[in-house]
Design an enzyme around this catalytic site. Structure first.
Site, PDB file in Angstrom:
ATOM      1  N   CYS A  99       0.859  -1.184   0.000  1.00 11.57           N
ATOM      2  CA  CYS A  99       0.000   0.000   0.000  1.00 11.57           C
ATOM      3  C   CYS A  99       0.895   1.234   0.000  1.00 11.57           C
ATOM      4  CB  CYS A  99      -0.889  -0.010   1.242  1.00 11.57           C
ATOM      5  SG  CYS A  99      -2.003   1.404   1.354  1.00 11.57           S
ATOM      6  N   HIS A 141      -9.019  -4.026  -1.645  1.00  4.74           N
ATOM      7  CA  HIS A 141      -8.019  -3.212  -0.930  1.00  4.74           C
ATOM      8  C   HIS A 141      -8.371  -1.729  -1.026  1.00  4.74           C
ATOM      9  CE1 HIS A 141      -3.712  -2.167   0.165  1.00  4.74           C
ATOM     10  NE2 HIS A 141      -4.181  -1.039  -0.318  1.00  4.74           N
ATOM     11  N   GLU A 142      -8.676  -1.275  -2.233  1.00  2.00           N
ATOM     12  CA  GLU A 142      -8.949   0.164  -2.415  1.00  2.00           C
ATOM     13  C   GLU A 142     -10.240   0.573  -1.705  1.00  2.00           C
ATOM     14  OE1 GLU A 142      -6.601   1.954  -3.292  1.00  2.00           O
ATOM     15  OE2 GLU A 142      -5.406   0.313  -4.070  1.00  2.00           O
ATOM     16  N   HIS A 145     -10.092   1.321   1.952  1.00  2.00           N
ATOM     17  CA  HIS A 145      -9.634   2.666   2.340  1.00  2.00           C
ATOM     18  C   HIS A 145     -10.822   3.606   2.595  1.00  2.00           C
ATOM     19  CE1 HIS A 145      -5.264   2.530   1.973  1.00  2.00           C
ATOM     20  NE2 HIS A 145      -5.348   1.907   0.806  1.00  2.00           N
TER      21      HIS A 145
HETATM   22 NI    NI Z   1      -3.689   1.032  -0.092  1.00  6.66          NI
END
Ligand code: NI
Length: 173
Positions: A99, A141-142, A145
């Protein structure tokens, strides 16, 4: 414009981001351009708006044969706004992630193997895709966030977390 990326420990990365309410605006296009410039500058596979300090549900991702992810193949460049993810089965798999907010480190994270994602692009056009493997991993993953979740929070075995120049990345949990 290339922006600086917030690093893990900054409380702005732990917030629940707000939905975008108006599409195809100069402000939204400027945000997407900044995110794209920043992601390419840092050779990342994806970036979420909170990582550059913008509290909105906007992510971008995509790459072709990124040397940081040699087995990942190609993922089409995508702008995804107000995303909703639905797993397509109970199957999960563990694999390495990095990341831009956690520089120099890698960790093995469980993710849904296959999922459907829906949302909008910056023009307000609907997006609806069913994907699997690394494409599905990047989306998860995105989108994490946007809910204030960084991948180290999902690592199950901390023996599979460390510096990328020291870890054996061929190891599987
Ligand atoms: Ni990330």
């Amino acid at each position: 414009m290339v922006k600086s990326v917030l690093k893990m420990g900054d409380p702005r990365l732990w917030q629940q981001a707000r939905p975008v309410e108006r599409f195809d605006t100069p402000e939204l296009h400027a945000l997407v351009a900044d995110m794209e410039a920043t992601m390419h500058h840092l050779d990342g596979a994806g970036l979420a708006a909170p990582q550059i300090g913008v509290d909105l549900r906007v992510v971008i991702f995509g790459f072709e044969d990124n040397p940081r992810y040699p087995d990942a193949g190609n993922v089409p460049y995508t702008v995804l706004i107000n995303p909703q993810l639905t797993p397509l089965s109970d199957e999960t798999c563990d694999d390495w992630e990095g990341c831009l907010s956690v520089p120099g480190l890698r960790g093995q994270v469980p993710r849904w193997q296959a999922l459907r994602y829906i949302g909008f692009d910056q023009f307000g056009q609907a997006i609806d895709r069913s994907v699997e493997g690394f494409h599905a991993r990047v989306v998860q993953h995105e989108c994490d966030h946007l809910d204030g979740i960084l991948y180290p929070m999902r690592i199950r075995d901390m023996h599979f977390f460390g510096f990328s120049d020291t870890l054996d990345l061929s190891r599987k949990s």
